[in-house]
Design a protein around this motif. Structure first.
Motif, PDB file in Angstrom:
ATOM      1  N   GLN A 223      22.235  -2.050 -12.210  1.00  0.00           N
ATOM      2  CA  GLN A 223      20.701  -1.767 -13.085  1.00  0.00           C
ATOM      3  C   GLN A 223      19.625  -2.468 -11.989  1.00  0.00           C
ATOM      4  OE1 GLN A 223      21.082  -3.584 -16.860  1.00  0.00           O
ATOM      5  NE2 GLN A 223      22.461  -2.093 -17.670  1.00  0.00           N
ATOM      6  N   PHE A 224      20.058  -3.178 -11.165  1.00  0.00           N
ATOM      7  CA  PHE A 224      18.983  -3.985 -10.419  1.00  0.00           C
ATOM      8  C   PHE A 224      18.597  -2.838  -9.074  1.00  0.00           C
ATOM      9  CE2 PHE A 224      21.090  -7.968 -11.328  1.00  0.00           C
ATOM     10  CZ  PHE A 224      19.934  -8.586 -11.756  1.00  0.00           C
ATOM     11  N   SER A 225      17.097  -2.897  -8.768  1.00  0.00           N
ATOM     12  CA  SER A 225      16.457  -2.146  -7.654  1.00  0.00           C
ATOM     13  C   SER A 225      17.200  -2.616  -6.336  1.00  0.00           C
ATOM     14  CB  SER A 225      15.083  -2.152  -7.818  1.00  0.00           C
ATOM     15  OG  SER A 225      14.580  -3.451  -7.445  1.00  0.00           O
ATOM     16  N   ASP A 226      16.908  -1.761  -5.437  1.00  0.00           N
ATOM     17  CA  ASP A 226      17.453  -2.199  -4.085  1.00  0.00           C
ATOM     18  C   ASP A 226      16.371  -3.574  -3.619  1.00  0.00           C
ATOM     19  OD1 ASP A 226      19.333  -0.169  -3.861  1.00  0.00           O
ATOM     20  OD2 ASP A 226      18.063   1.276  -2.828  1.00  0.00           O
ATOM     21  N   ARG A 227      15.583  -3.503  -3.942  1.00  0.00           N
ATOM     22  CA  ARG A 227      14.621  -4.594  -3.878  1.00  0.00           C
ATOM     23  C   ARG A 227      15.304  -5.985  -4.402  1.00  0.00           C
ATOM     24  NH1 ARG A 227       8.482  -5.557  -2.334  1.00  0.00           N
ATOM     25  NH2 ARG A 227       8.504  -7.868  -2.702  1.00  0.00           N
ATOM     26  N   GLU A 228      15.347  -6.019  -5.706  1.00  0.00           N
ATOM     27  CA  GLU A 228      15.926  -7.020  -6.631  1.00  0.00           C
ATOM     28  C   GLU A 228      17.171  -7.458  -5.770  1.00  0.00           C
ATOM     29  OE1 GLU A 228      14.408  -6.326 -10.933  1.00  0.00           O
ATOM     30  OE2 GLU A 228      15.905  -4.908 -10.345  1.00  0.00           O
ATOM     31  N   LEU A 229      18.157  -6.447  -5.415  1.00  0.00           N
ATOM     32  CA  LEU A 229      19.321  -6.832  -4.843  1.00  0.00           C
ATOM     33  C   LEU A 229      19.240  -7.606  -3.549  1.00  0.00           C
ATOM     34  CD1 LEU A 229      21.614  -3.718  -5.577  1.00  0.00           C
ATOM     35  CD2 LEU A 229      21.766  -5.980  -6.560  1.00  0.00           C
ATOM     36  N   ASP A 230      18.456  -7.084  -2.760  1.00  0.00           N
ATOM     37  CA  ASP A 230      18.002  -7.738  -1.656  1.00  0.00           C
ATOM     38  C   ASP A 230      17.497  -9.148  -1.820  1.00  0.00           C
ATOM     39  OD1 ASP A 230      17.829  -7.361   1.356  1.00  0.00           O
ATOM     40  OD2 ASP A 230      15.520  -7.570   0.919  1.00  0.00           O
TER      41      ASP A 230
ATOM     42  N   TYR B 110      35.058  -7.013 -14.444  1.00  0.00           N
ATOM     43  CA  TYR B 110      34.745  -6.103 -13.349  1.00  0.00           C
ATOM     44  C   TYR B 110      33.626  -4.872 -13.881  1.00  0.00           C
ATOM     45  CZ  TYR B 110      35.166  -2.087 -10.265  1.00  0.00           C
ATOM     46  OH  TYR B 110      34.865  -1.316  -9.248  1.00  0.00           O
ATOM     47  N   ARG B 111      33.798  -4.142 -14.811  1.00  0.00           N
ATOM     48  CA  ARG B 111      33.017  -3.121 -15.287  1.00  0.00           C
ATOM     49  C   ARG B 111      31.843  -3.582 -15.736  1.00  0.00           C
ATOM     50  NH1 ARG B 111      32.923   0.723 -13.059  1.00  0.00           N
ATOM     51  NH2 ARG B 111      31.568   1.394 -14.407  1.00  0.00           N
ATOM     52  N   GLU B 112      31.634  -4.883 -16.229  1.00  0.00           N
ATOM     53  CA  GLU B 112      30.414  -5.259 -16.911  1.00  0.00           C
ATOM     54  C   GLU B 112      29.630  -5.946 -15.521  1.00  0.00           C
ATOM     55  OE1 GLU B 112      28.802  -9.196 -19.429  1.00  0.00           O
ATOM     56  OE2 GLU B 112      30.946  -8.649 -19.205  1.00  0.00           O
ATOM     57  N   THR B 113      30.084  -6.515 -14.556  1.00  0.00           N
ATOM     58  CA  THR B 113      29.354  -6.868 -13.382  1.00  0.00           C
ATOM     59  C   THR B 113      28.793  -5.768 -12.604  1.00  0.00           C
ATOM     60  OG1 THR B 113      30.924  -8.812 -13.427  1.00  0.00           O
ATOM     61  CG2 THR B 113      29.666  -8.188 -11.241  1.00  0.00           C
ATOM     62  N   VAL B 114      29.690  -4.758 -12.193  1.00  0.00           N
ATOM     63  CA  VAL B 114      29.238  -3.717 -11.944  1.00  0.00           C
ATOM     64  C   VAL B 114      28.058  -2.903 -12.515  1.00  0.00           C
ATOM     65  CG1 VAL B 114      29.949  -1.389 -11.181  1.00  0.00           C
ATOM     66  CG2 VAL B 114      31.244  -2.769 -10.837  1.00  0.00           C
ATOM     67  N   ARG B 115      28.026  -2.779 -13.995  1.00  0.00           N
ATOM     68  CA  ARG B 115      27.156  -2.249 -14.808  1.00  0.00           C
ATOM     69  C   ARG B 115      25.778  -2.938 -14.675  1.00  0.00           C
ATOM     70  NH1 ARG B 115      30.206  -1.278 -18.899  1.00  0.00           N
ATOM     71  NH2 ARG B 115      30.059  -3.267 -19.640  1.00  0.00           N
ATOM     72  N   GLU B 116      25.917  -4.525 -14.595  1.00  0.00           N
ATOM     73  CA  GLU B 116      24.668  -5.199 -14.476  1.00  0.00           C
ATOM     74  C   GLU B 116      24.074  -5.120 -13.299  1.00  0.00           C
ATOM     75  OE1 GLU B 116      25.650  -9.217 -15.788  1.00  0.00           O
ATOM     76  OE2 GLU B 116      26.342  -8.517 -17.801  1.00  0.00           O
ATOM     77  N   LEU B 117      24.939  -5.109 -12.300  1.00  0.00           N
ATOM     78  CA  LEU B 117      24.387  -5.164 -10.798  1.00  0.00           C
ATOM     79  C   LEU B 117      23.886  -3.732 -10.368  1.00  0.00           C
ATOM     80  CD1 LEU B 117      27.036  -7.323  -8.762  1.00  0.00           C
ATOM     81  CD2 LEU B 117      24.727  -8.098  -9.382  1.00  0.00           C
TER      82      LEU B 117
ATOM     83  N   LEU C 102      18.346 -11.155  -3.854  1.00  0.00           N
ATOM     84  CA  LEU C 102      19.767 -11.822  -4.364  1.00  0.00           C
ATOM     85  C   LEU C 102      20.664 -11.783  -3.182  1.00  0.00           C
ATOM     86  CD1 LEU C 102      20.551 -10.369  -7.816  1.00  0.00           C
ATOM     87  CD2 LEU C 102      19.616 -12.636  -7.070  1.00  0.00           C
ATOM     88  N   GLY C 103      20.424 -10.993  -1.896  1.00  0.00           N
ATOM     89  CA  GLY C 103      21.358 -11.172  -0.749  1.00  0.00           C
ATOM     90  C   GLY C 103      22.368 -10.327  -0.872  1.00  0.00           C
TER      91      GLY C 103
ATOM     92  N   GLU D 193      27.911  -3.717  -1.843  1.00  0.00           N
ATOM     93  CA  GLU D 193      28.692  -4.798  -1.742  1.00  0.00           C
ATOM     94  C   GLU D 193      29.109  -5.024  -3.274  1.00  0.00           C
ATOM     95  OE1 GLU D 193      27.527  -8.444   1.552  1.00  0.00           O
ATOM     96  OE2 GLU D 193      25.857  -7.550   0.135  1.00  0.00           O
ATOM     97  N   ILE D 194      28.479  -4.257  -4.175  1.00  0.00           N
ATOM     98  CA  ILE D 194      28.591  -4.492  -5.641  1.00  0.00           C
ATOM     99  C   ILE D 194      30.139  -4.467  -5.946  1.00  0.00           C
ATOM    100  CG2 ILE D 194      28.297  -3.538  -7.931  1.00  0.00           C
ATOM    101  CD1 ILE D 194      25.276  -2.841  -6.805  1.00  0.00           C
ATOM    102  N   ASP D 195      30.837  -3.572  -5.481  1.00  0.00           N
ATOM    103  CA  ASP D 195      32.352  -3.258  -5.969  1.00  0.00           C
ATOM    104  C   ASP D 195      32.999  -4.768  -5.635  1.00  0.00           C
ATOM    105  OD1 ASP D 195      34.480  -1.574  -6.937  1.00  0.00           O
ATOM    106  OD2 ASP D 195      35.100  -1.752  -5.092  1.00  0.00           O
TER     107      ASP D 195
END
Length: 55
Positions: A25-32, A16-23, A34-35, A40-42
């Motif tokens: 690090q992405f910018s809002d544009r990169e997250l967008d 869980y912590r690793e996933t949160v940490r990795e996500l 990915l959809g 929604e990261i948590d």
């Protein structure tokens, strides 16, 4: 049996912590791209930790 249960919970929390940490690090544009929204990261991290435990 209790030790195995506790170790699985610890591993799930680490995933869980690793996933949160990795996500995070992405910018809002990169997250967008990915959809995913930042809010929604948590949820995604929790789903990842649980699905990894049951696999």
């Amino acid at each position: 049996m209790f030790v195995t249960f506790m170790l699985s919970k610890i591993r799930a929390y680490q995933r869980y912590r690793e996933t949160v940490r990795e996500l995070m690090q992405f910018s809002d544009r990169e997250l967008d791209d990915l959809g995913i929204s930042r809010g929604e990261i948590d949820l995604i991290a929790r789903q990842n930790a649980v699905s990894s435990t049951t696999s």
